[in-house]
Write a protein that holds these residues in place. Structure first.
Motif, short mmCIF file in Angstrom:
data_model
loop_
_atom_site.label_atom_id
_atom_site.label_comp_id
_atom_site.label_asym_id
_atom_site.label_seq_id
_atom_site.Cartn_x
_atom_site.Cartn_y
_atom_site.Cartn_z
N LEU A 146 6.47 2.40 -8.16
CA LEU A 146 5.97 1.24 -7.42
C LEU A 146 6.01 1.46 -5.92
O LEU A 146 5.24 0.86 -5.17
CB LEU A 146 6.76 -0.01 -7.79
N GLN A 147 6.92 2.33 -5.45
CA GLN A 147 7.05 2.54 -4.02
C GLN A 147 6.17 3.66 -3.49
O GLN A 147 6.15 3.92 -2.28
CB GLN A 147 8.52 2.86 -3.68
N LEU A 148 5.42 4.31 -4.36
CA LEU A 148 4.58 5.43 -3.94
C LEU A 148 3.20 4.94 -3.50
O LEU A 148 2.45 4.39 -4.30
CB LEU A 148 4.43 6.45 -5.06
N ALA A 149 2.88 5.16 -2.24
CA ALA A 149 1.60 4.67 -1.71
C ALA A 149 0.42 5.23 -2.48
O ALA A 149 -0.58 4.53 -2.71
CB ALA A 149 1.50 5.03 -0.23
N ILE A 150 0.50 6.48 -2.90
CA ILE A 150 -0.65 7.10 -3.56
C ILE A 150 -0.96 6.45 -4.90
O ILE A 150 -2.12 6.43 -5.35
CB ILE A 150 -0.42 8.62 -3.74
N ASN A 151 0.07 5.90 -5.55
CA ASN A 151 -0.17 5.29 -6.86
C ASN A 151 -1.01 4.02 -6.78
O ASN A 151 -1.61 3.60 -7.77
CB ASN A 151 1.16 4.99 -7.55
N ARG A 152 -1.10 3.43 -5.60
CA ARG A 152 -1.96 2.25 -5.43
C ARG A 152 -3.43 2.64 -5.56
O ARG A 152 -4.28 1.77 -5.76
CB ARG A 152 -1.69 1.60 -4.07
N PHE A 153 -3.71 3.90 -5.41
CA PHE A 153 -5.08 4.40 -5.55
C PHE A 153 -5.25 5.19 -6.85
O PHE A 153 -6.35 5.28 -7.39
CB PHE A 153 -5.45 5.26 -4.35
N LEU A 154 -4.15 5.78 -7.32
CA LEU A 154 -4.21 6.56 -8.55
C LEU A 154 -4.41 5.68 -9.78
O LEU A 154 -5.18 6.00 -10.68
CB LEU A 154 -2.91 7.38 -8.70
N ILE A 155 -3.71 4.53 -9.81
CA ILE A 155 -3.82 3.61 -10.94
C ILE A 155 -4.93 2.61 -10.67
O ILE A 155 -4.91 1.90 -9.67
CB ILE A 155 -2.49 2.87 -11.17
N ILE B 103 -2.00 14.79 1.41
CA ILE B 103 -3.16 14.07 0.88
C ILE B 103 -3.42 12.88 1.80
O ILE B 103 -2.54 12.03 2.00
CB ILE B 103 -2.89 13.58 -0.55
N ASP B 104 -4.61 12.81 2.35
CA ASP B 104 -4.98 11.73 3.27
C ASP B 104 -5.43 10.52 2.46
O ASP B 104 -6.53 10.51 1.89
CB ASP B 104 -6.08 12.20 4.21
N LEU B 105 -4.61 9.49 2.42
CA LEU B 105 -4.92 8.31 1.64
C LEU B 105 -6.01 7.44 2.25
O LEU B 105 -6.55 6.55 1.59
CB LEU B 105 -3.66 7.47 1.43
N TRP C 99 -9.46 6.60 0.54
CA TRP C 99 -9.62 5.59 -0.50
C TRP C 99 -9.26 4.18 -0.01
O TRP C 99 -9.56 3.21 -0.69
CB TRP C 99 -8.75 5.93 -1.71
N ALA C 100 -8.59 4.09 1.14
CA ALA C 100 -8.11 2.79 1.61
C ALA C 100 -9.15 2.09 2.48
O ALA C 100 -10.01 2.74 3.09
CB ALA C 100 -6.82 2.99 2.42
N PRO C 101 -9.08 0.76 2.56
CA PRO C 101 -9.96 0.03 3.49
C PRO C 101 -9.65 0.44 4.92
O PRO C 101 -8.54 0.89 5.24
CB PRO C 101 -9.58 -1.44 3.24
N ASP C 102 -10.61 0.30 5.81
CA ASP C 102 -10.40 0.64 7.22
C ASP C 102 -9.24 -0.16 7.80
O ASP C 102 -9.09 -1.35 7.53
CB ASP C 102 -11.68 0.36 8.03
N HIS C 103 -8.44 0.54 8.60
CA HIS C 103 -7.34 -0.10 9.33
C HIS C 103 -6.30 -0.73 8.40
O HIS C 103 -5.61 -1.68 8.78
CB HIS C 103 -7.87 -1.16 10.29
N ALA C 104 -6.16 -0.19 7.18
CA ALA C 104 -5.19 -0.74 6.23
C ALA C 104 -3.80 -0.17 6.44
O ALA C 104 -2.83 -0.63 5.82
CB ALA C 104 -5.65 -0.46 4.80
N GLY C 105 -3.68 0.84 7.28
CA GLY C 105 -2.37 1.37 7.61
C GLY C 105 -1.92 2.55 6.76
O GLY C 105 -0.79 3.02 6.91
N TYR C 106 -2.77 3.04 5.87
CA TYR C 106 -2.39 4.18 5.05
C TYR C 106 -2.61 5.48 5.82
O TYR C 106 -3.51 5.59 6.66
CB TYR C 106 -3.20 4.22 3.75
N GLY C 107 -1.77 6.47 5.52
CA GLY C 107 -1.87 7.76 6.19
C GLY C 107 -1.74 8.91 5.22
O GLY C 107 -2.36 8.90 4.15
#
Length: 236
Positions: A28-37, A212-214, A217-225
């Motif tokens: 749940l704490q892994l940022a990449i899993n928000r896009f993987l799942i 891996i540059d998240l 897959w993320a919306p613009d300015h969503a804060g993912y890196g």
């Protein structure tokens, strides 16, 4: 080796649900899993993936599955899986019958492909080298409609949040090191960011990493890196 008021025991089929919940909570704490799942957090998909992962490890004769039990409460508070693999076995395990990674149900194929390519890059040079790998996340769903078994591997140790900072993870690492030393095998792991500092403190060193540059897959300015997957090993 001992942990005060705790016992390290083999895991059993009766432990599957608890161990799967440990893996799911850690993911749940892994940022990449928000896009993987797909449709994150999509708990049914996660539960199915991690339950199958634990079941697969328990059935594998080349894998040791361990749990840490609080002797006072009887609760399972941590787990670790040690798998003895050759480089060739590890390479085959991530592919379907045609040699290409098979995408598990409920997983974004684009993100999955990037993760698999990253793991492949980190594992380059291990072909044919027998090693002991620290693994807690064999994601191997049941056969799909086409009958294809799928397997995704990520590596770490699971310790329940309420039982951290008690030396449990360090003792599990000591056990892993002792087993590798006794077998005269290199000890390797593939670390996710939250576990990286822990492994460094246990004496492992970085061997290779992939960023891996998240943001793709993320919306613009969503804060993912950048999400870094690190190959690590114990110096010999």
């Amino acid at each position: 080796m001992s942990i005060p008021n705790h016992s390290i025991l083999p895991s059993t089929e009766a432990d599957v649900a608890t161990l799967a919940s440990f893996v799911q909570e850690s993911k749940l704490q892994l940022a990449i899993n928000r896009f993987l799942i797909i449709d994150w957090p999509n708990e049914p998909v996660q539960q199915a993936l991690y339950t199958s992962a634990v079941e697969s490890a328990l059935k594998d004769p080349q894998v040791d599955t361990m749990k840490v039990v609080d002797d006072r409460s009887g609760d399972i508070v941590a787990s670790m899986v040690l798998s003895r693999r050759s480089g060739d076995q590890a390479k085959v395990s991530t592919a379907d019958a045609e040699g290409s990674p098979a995408v598990p149900h409920g997983v974004n194929p684009d993100v999955f492909s990037v993760v698999m390519d990253s793991v492949k890059e980190i594992n380059e040079g291990l072909e044919g080298i027998e090693h002991l790998g620290m693994t807690c996340n064999f994601t191997r769903p049941a056969a799909s409609d086409q009958g294809t078994n799928q397997r995704l591997e990520l590596t770490h140790i699971c310790v329940a949040p309420s039982s951290r900072r008690q030396g449990i993870g360090s003792q599990l690492m000591r056990l892993a090191v002792d087993k590798a030393t006794a077998a005269r095998l290199p000890l390797i792991t593939c670390s996710e960011p939250p576990a990286h500092e822990f492994f460094l403190k246990q004496g492992l060193i970085d061997t290779k990493w992939v960023d891996i540059d998240l943001r793709k897959w993320a919306p613009d300015h969503a804060g993912y890196g950048v999400f870094r997957i690190s190959g690590m090993s114990l110096p010999r």
